[in-house]
Design a protein around this motif. Sequence first.
Motif, PDB file in Angstrom:
ATOM      1  N   ALA A 161       2.595   5.729  -3.152  1.00 10.68           N
ATOM      2  CA  ALA A 161       3.659   6.920  -3.496  1.00 10.68           C
ATOM      3  C   ALA A 161       3.583   6.936  -4.947  1.00 10.68           C
ATOM      4  N   THR A 162       3.410   5.773  -6.025  1.00  7.09           N
ATOM      5  CA  THR A 162       3.349   5.962  -7.336  1.00  7.09           C
ATOM      6  C   THR A 162       1.910   6.692  -7.763  1.00  7.09           C
ATOM      7  N   THR A 163       1.011   6.394  -7.078  1.00  7.79           N
ATOM      8  CA  THR A 163      -0.194   7.009  -7.588  1.00  7.79           C
ATOM      9  C   THR A 163      -0.168   8.598  -7.347  1.00  7.79           C
ATOM     10  N   ALA A 164       0.431   9.144  -5.955  1.00 12.66           N
ATOM     11  CA  ALA A 164       0.418  10.443  -5.971  1.00 12.66           C
ATOM     12  C   ALA A 164       1.281  11.161  -6.665  1.00 12.66           C
ATOM     13  N   LEU A 165       2.551  10.424  -7.111  1.00 11.71           N
ATOM     14  CA  LEU A 165       3.530  11.246  -7.983  1.00 11.71           C
ATOM     15  C   LEU A 165       3.522  10.995  -9.317  1.00 11.71           C
ATOM     16  N   ALA A 166       2.981   9.758  -9.854  1.00  8.80           N
ATOM     17  CA  ALA A 166       2.995   9.569 -11.138  1.00  8.80           C
ATOM     18  C   ALA A 166       1.540   8.882 -11.920  1.00  8.80           C
ATOM     19  N   ALA A 167       0.296   9.203 -11.201  1.00 10.61           N
ATOM     20  CA  ALA A 167      -0.754   8.653 -11.765  1.00 10.61           C
ATOM     21  C   ALA A 167      -1.007   9.368 -13.252  1.00 10.61           C
ATOM     22  N   GLY A 168      -0.967   8.659 -14.402  1.00 17.21           N
ATOM     23  CA  GLY A 168      -1.374   9.019 -15.562  1.00 17.21           C
ATOM     24  C   GLY A 168       0.144   9.564 -16.408  1.00 17.21           C
ATOM     25  N   ARG A 169       1.273   9.066 -15.303  1.00 16.82           N
ATOM     26  CA  ARG A 169       2.716   9.666 -16.063  1.00 16.82           C
ATOM     27  C   ARG A 169       3.478   8.631 -15.937  1.00 16.82           C
ATOM     28  N   GLU A 170       4.567   8.516 -16.222  1.00 13.98           N
ATOM     29  CA  GLU A 170       5.482   7.448 -16.245  1.00 13.98           C
ATOM     30  C   GLU A 170       6.290   7.244 -14.785  1.00 13.98           C
ATOM     31  N   VAL A 171       6.674   5.702 -14.355  1.00 12.67           N
ATOM     32  CA  VAL A 171       7.397   5.539 -13.362  1.00 12.67           C
ATOM     33  C   VAL A 171       8.686   4.689 -14.217  1.00 12.67           C
ATOM     34  N   ALA A 190       0.892  -1.198   0.083  1.00 10.80           N
ATOM     35  CA  ALA A 190       0.024  -0.105  -0.124  1.00 10.80           C
ATOM     36  C   ALA A 190       0.936   1.375  -0.200  1.00 10.80           C
ATOM     37  N   ALA A 191       1.817   1.156   0.833  1.00  9.73           N
ATOM     38  CA  ALA A 191       2.758   2.634   0.737  1.00  9.73           C
ATOM     39  C   ALA A 191       3.439   2.707  -0.508  1.00  9.73           C
ATOM     40  N   LEU A 192       3.983   1.752  -1.420  1.00 10.67           N
ATOM     41  CA  LEU A 192       4.236   1.799  -2.761  1.00 10.67           C
ATOM     42  C   LEU A 192       3.318   2.323  -3.726  1.00 10.67           C
ATOM     43  N   VAL A 193       2.202   1.541  -3.322  1.00 12.61           N
ATOM     44  CA  VAL A 193       0.881   1.899  -4.509  1.00 12.61           C
ATOM     45  C   VAL A 193       0.557   3.662  -4.235  1.00 12.61           C
ATOM     46  N   ASP A 216       2.738 -14.374  -2.729  1.00 16.50           N
ATOM     47  CA  ASP A 216       1.196 -15.078  -3.435  1.00 16.50           C
ATOM     48  C   ASP A 216       0.944 -14.400  -4.676  1.00 16.50           C
ATOM     49  N   GLY A 217       1.842 -14.333  -5.437  1.00 17.87           N
ATOM     50  CA  GLY A 217       1.778 -14.145  -6.909  1.00 17.87           C
ATOM     51  C   GLY A 217       1.666 -12.671  -7.393  1.00 17.87           C
ATOM     52  N   PHE A 218       1.770 -11.731  -6.409  1.00 17.16           N
ATOM     53  CA  PHE A 218       1.626 -10.279  -6.753  1.00 17.16           C
ATOM     54  C   PHE A 218       2.961  -9.830  -7.524  1.00 17.16           C
ATOM     55  N   ARG A 219       2.507  -9.064  -8.706  1.00 19.75           N
ATOM     56  CA  ARG A 219       3.843  -8.645  -9.526  1.00 19.75           C
ATOM     57  C   ARG A 219       3.856  -7.322  -9.636  1.00 19.75           C
ATOM     58  N   LEU A 220       5.077  -6.573  -9.527  1.00 19.69           N
ATOM     59  CA  LEU A 220       5.389  -5.335  -9.463  1.00 19.69           C
ATOM     60  C   LEU A 220       4.520  -4.601 -10.966  1.00 19.69           C
ATOM     61  N   PRO A 221       4.896  -5.050 -11.853  1.00 16.17           N
ATOM     62  CA  PRO A 221       4.264  -4.348 -13.183  1.00 16.17           C
ATOM     63  C   PRO A 221       2.496  -4.341 -12.800  1.00 16.17           C
ATOM     64  N   ASP A 222       1.908  -5.420 -12.415  1.00 20.80           N
ATOM     65  CA  ASP A 222       0.659  -5.124 -12.256  1.00 20.80           C
ATOM     66  C   ASP A 222       0.096  -4.267 -11.065  1.00 20.80           C
ATOM     67  N   LEU A 223       0.925  -3.999  -9.908  1.00 13.71           N
ATOM     68  CA  LEU A 223       0.742  -3.358  -8.972  1.00 13.71           C
ATOM     69  C   LEU A 223       0.855  -1.794  -9.422  1.00 13.71           C
ATOM     70  N   ILE A 224       2.035  -1.623 -10.307  1.00  8.67           N
ATOM     71  CA  ILE A 224       2.211  -0.193 -10.776  1.00  8.67           C
ATOM     72  C   ILE A 224       1.156   0.319 -11.558  1.00  8.67           C
ATOM     73  N   ALA A 225       0.727  -0.640 -12.466  1.00  2.48           N
ATOM     74  CA  ALA A 225      -0.435  -0.383 -13.496  1.00  2.48           C
ATOM     75  C   ALA A 225      -1.879  -0.146 -12.723  1.00  2.48           C
ATOM     76  N   SER A 226      -1.862  -0.831 -11.819  1.00  2.00           N
ATOM     77  CA  SER A 226      -3.443  -0.547 -10.916  1.00  2.00           C
ATOM     78  C   SER A 226      -3.481   1.071 -10.448  1.00  2.00           C
TER      79      SER A 226
END
Length: 458
Positions: free
Chosen positions: A161-171, A156-159, A183-193
């Motif tokens: 941070a990336t939402t507040a700083l880069a939603a609609g932009r690039e990471v 949640a902390a990572l989500v 449990d199968g959670f992948r970084l690309p999917d997490l950031i894309a969300s």
Amino acid sequence: MTSEQARRQATEPPTDPRRRIPRTDAVLADPRIAEALTRIDRATVREAITTAQQRAREGAITPEQVIHATLAALPQRPSSLTPVLNATGIVIHTNLGRAPLAPAARQALQDAAGTVDIELDLTTGERGPRAAALRQALTRAVPAAEDALVVNNGAAALVLATTALAAGREVVVSRGQMVEIGDGFRLPDLIASTGARLREVGTTNRTHLADYADAVGPDTGCILTIHPSNFRIDGFTSTVPTAELATLGVPVVHDIGSGLLTPDPTLPDEPDATTALADGAHLVTASGDKLLGGPQAGLVLGRADLVHRLRRHPLARALRTDKLTVAALEATLRSPSTPVADALHATAAELEPRTRRLASTLGLGVAPVEGRVGGGGAPGVRLPGWALVIPSDAVSRLRQPPPGTAVVLARIEGGRGLVDLRCITPEDEPALADAVRIALGTAPGAPDAAPSALEPSP
């Protein structure tokens, strides 16, 4: 009495033992059942009574055993979660809830379970800032952090941070850090969300500063660097230090993962928040229930304006921690030590005499073993220690003991069972010893265990 009950009573012989089956109200009046009603809902208790009464009608138990059968069927604890003694040698065991809390944190949980001043200024009687003391404890623990924010877990902390700083932009992120977490959670999917777009740079094994510099532009929201905590890439590799990334003119978010706040010589390759911020990271994200030794939480530490930006984002409300987490985390930060730290730094020289003493009382052998940090942290670090040696078939009996016996999770390695004392406190040793005796069939009244040869002490 219903018509059906009246009909059965009229047709049953006077000596029919079913006439002695106690009625529901009589069972409920028993003091032991009344005590159970203080911790278990009435519907669950009534269901257990009905089942016991039916068993008595079928002759499976006697009428006099209805109350006993009811009590046996009731949950022994308010929660279905079972306390377990961790004898695996894995310090942060995800399947066992990760970090066990320090005594101070457990007391804080109990205190916070009632009503507390989490958003109240007791001096003015007005609404106050939420968990201000926790923020102060975090910035005191990590002086390089200008401000701190706590959410409900590390992802949640990572989500946030990336939402507040880069939603609609690039990471911008290195291909070598495109990890999959538990449990199968992948970084690309997490950031894309989050609505951000991933801009991958470099290769799996080598990424250079020029790769980042070429990718950074007007559409860059942040650079994300992630510690690959649960695996290692060795050989022909290259990564870019945080200090160099901080020169590129965009926020650098460093996800250190395991929650180490300051350097630890036992874990020389594990990143920590203090060093990451000193090296130029603008934000650091981490978990609270791993190396920090606290409750499940996500930590955000760093530059005040960026932390404030995250705090004011609408998503922060959805990721907010409750009063129990706030209390336990603050107590963890103020505690002189934690069970995680104690287990992590326990040496083989300290563990050997404890293990041998216990082995002597149980008539068992011992063996040198290697523990692990666990929780995705420091995968290359081995923790030398000692363990009791038991037959491998006793491991499952330790996990499923008779009622009233401690549940113990041990491990099987090389065809033998190992009971590692690294995460067992001295206070828990008597309960562990009783559980082992019962699992081996050597305790008075214990079920017979299949005989097995035990390895003698070296």
